[in-house]
Scaffold this motif. Sequence first.
Motif, short mmCIF file in Angstrom:
data_model
loop_
_atom_site.label_atom_id
_atom_site.label_comp_id
_atom_site.label_asym_id
_atom_site.label_seq_id
_atom_site.Cartn_x
_atom_site.Cartn_y
_atom_site.Cartn_z
N ALA A 117 -1.52 30.15 9.02
CA ALA A 117 -0.57 31.21 9.36
C ALA A 117 -0.17 32.00 8.12
CB ALA A 117 0.66 30.62 10.04
N SER A 118 0.16 31.29 7.04
CA SER A 118 0.53 31.98 5.79
C SER A 118 -0.62 32.80 5.26
CB SER A 118 0.96 30.96 4.74
OG SER A 118 2.17 30.36 5.09
N THR A 145 10.28 36.31 10.02
CA THR A 145 9.23 35.28 9.94
C THR A 145 8.11 35.75 9.01
OG1 THR A 145 9.74 34.53 12.17
CG2 THR A 145 7.61 33.88 11.27
N GLN A 149 7.04 33.84 5.65
CA GLN A 149 5.65 33.40 5.42
C GLN A 149 5.09 33.99 4.14
OE1 GLN A 149 3.79 31.16 6.87
NE2 GLN A 149 5.14 30.67 8.56
N ARG A 152 6.71 32.11 1.23
CA ARG A 152 6.12 30.76 1.12
C ARG A 152 4.71 30.83 0.53
NH1 ARG A 152 7.89 28.18 6.94
NH2 ARG A 152 10.08 27.83 6.39
#
Length: 173
Positions: A117-118, A145, A149, A152
Amino acid sequence: MEDNVKALFEQNYYGLVELSRRLVGSNETGEDIVQDVFVKLLASDIALPGGEQPAKSYLYTMVKNASLSHLRKIKVIHNYRQSNPLIEISDEDILEDIIYAEVINQLYASIRNLPEASRNIFNMAYFEEKSNSEVAESYGISINTVKTQKRRAMASLKKMLFPVLRSIKILLF
């Protein structure tokens, strides 16, 4: 041997392309040169040196030589020297290009190691240059979100690349 060459291709492709691109001045030509090197490697009976580092060094040398050969064939060096008569490609320049290419290779390897996802959000935001709202809309998630992401992913990349950057700093200073 084919599996070994395939693994080397996947691990080193971006760095090798970056080295060739910096030498020949064209990303497309750099990609062609790297692909030609691997095709020649697969078609020949050349045994790669044992170990990851000697094999990587061998590949960088092959790409460097193929890139320089390409430059000679199209007489870019001649045109370059006419417009810049005092500038030549030195060993130091090539070493700098190899170091830069290896950093690019490490960056792409680190991106491949991000959670899916990242990685997908990172690629859309930074490589495809999509806005946070475009990424959010594409994945059906909130803008917060997307921001989380991206943050992160950047933190993970910094952590993964810290040893590489520290090594370069030690090497250069």
